[in-house]
Design an enzyme around this catalytic site. Sequence first.
Site, PDB file in Angstrom:
ATOM      1  N   HIS A 226       0.981 -11.655   2.123  1.00 44.74           N
ATOM      2  CA  HIS A 226       0.015 -11.046   1.523  1.00 44.74           C
ATOM      3  C   HIS A 226      -0.596 -11.735   0.329  1.00 44.74           C
ATOM      4  O   HIS A 226      -1.973 -11.813   0.320  1.00 44.74           O
ATOM      5  CB  HIS A 226       0.581  -9.648   0.712  1.00 44.74           C
ATOM      6  CG  HIS A 226      -0.496  -8.740   0.661  1.00 44.74           C
ATOM      7  ND1 HIS A 226      -0.255  -7.180   0.443  1.00 44.74           N
ATOM      8  CD2 HIS A 226      -1.820  -8.766   0.311  1.00 44.74           C
ATOM      9  CE1 HIS A 226      -1.389  -6.484   0.129  1.00 44.74           C
ATOM     10  NE2 HIS A 226      -2.511  -7.499  -0.038  1.00 44.74           N
TER      11      HIS A 226
ATOM     12  N   TYR B 296       0.692  -1.080  -0.028  1.00 42.71           N
ATOM     13  CA  TYR B 296       0.018   0.118  -0.006  1.00 42.71           C
ATOM     14  C   TYR B 296       0.736   1.305   0.103  1.00 42.71           C
ATOM     15  O   TYR B 296       0.158   2.537  -0.186  1.00 42.71           O
ATOM     16  CB  TYR B 296      -0.911  -0.081   1.281  1.00 42.71           C
ATOM     17  CG  TYR B 296      -1.794  -1.304   1.215  1.00 42.71           C
ATOM     18  CD1 TYR B 296      -2.121  -2.110   0.269  1.00 42.71           C
ATOM     19  CD2 TYR B 296      -2.633  -1.281   2.632  1.00 42.71           C
ATOM     20  CE1 TYR B 296      -3.009  -2.943   0.657  1.00 42.71           C
ATOM     21  CE2 TYR B 296      -3.402  -2.359   2.755  1.00 42.71           C
ATOM     22  CZ  TYR B 296      -3.684  -3.269   1.509  1.00 42.71           C
ATOM     23  OH  TYR B 296      -4.569  -4.244   1.613  1.00 42.71           O
TER      24      TYR B 296
END
Length: 267
Positions: free
Chosen positions: A101, A43
């Site tokens: 992730h 992010y």
Amino acid sequence: MTDLRLPALGLGTSQNDDFEECAETVKQALELGYRHVDTAQMYDNEAAVGEGIRRADVPREDVVVATKVHPDNLAYDDAKRTARESLERLGLDAVEMLYVHWPISAYDPEETLRAMDELHDEGLCEYVCLSNFTPELLDEARDILDAPVAAHQVECHPLLPQDELREYAVENDHYLVGYSPLGRGEALDDPLLTEIAEKHDTSTAAVCLAWAFAQEALVPIPKATGDHVRANYEAQELELDEEDLDRIAAYDARERFIDPDGAAWNQ
């Protein structure tokens, strides 16, 4: 089984990479009552999230902080190095939740999960978590890991209810953390969800979140800024009735909005 305890609602920060906006959003959310903040190396906002945590007039020990190791960083040495770099950006000695992730790219079950176990043993994360796995890959990971899997994070909303993974979470005593619980905004125009919202004189977003709150072991983490942070928090006051939940369960409109070609379910 782990002793992780998550509140019903968390704050997602995906796509919020403006430093000041992200930091202020995290501060606002924590001071409003949120106690679970989710970020990731991918992010590009870990430093802003950490700044927001520091700005908030909330004790650090009351906040569950989650971050995720980028798929390109999942080789053993890279996972260990970049997890420490994440902590430096966050300005924290440790995070509560550290995720793999996506099980793609540099992911190697033996090497990646050995790194996660060692990061856990070294006290850099309290709980090992996984994201975007299939049931088969979850089984494999649980066999390899010494640490229990505390949470599994996937896209989850009324149009992608993830029945199998929710059942798996309940059976294996971990949370299913739902990202994009509003279906990337696409669910907000859905006719059934809109009809249920009108019935309760509320928003379709609130219906999506109330659906999630009604599911065992599911914790939604909507990404939000501005007034939406408060609106999502107040959605906890909405309780859908059995008719609403039954209609959503029987609904034949199903759609996944985050579906990269390399995802495990596409293999």
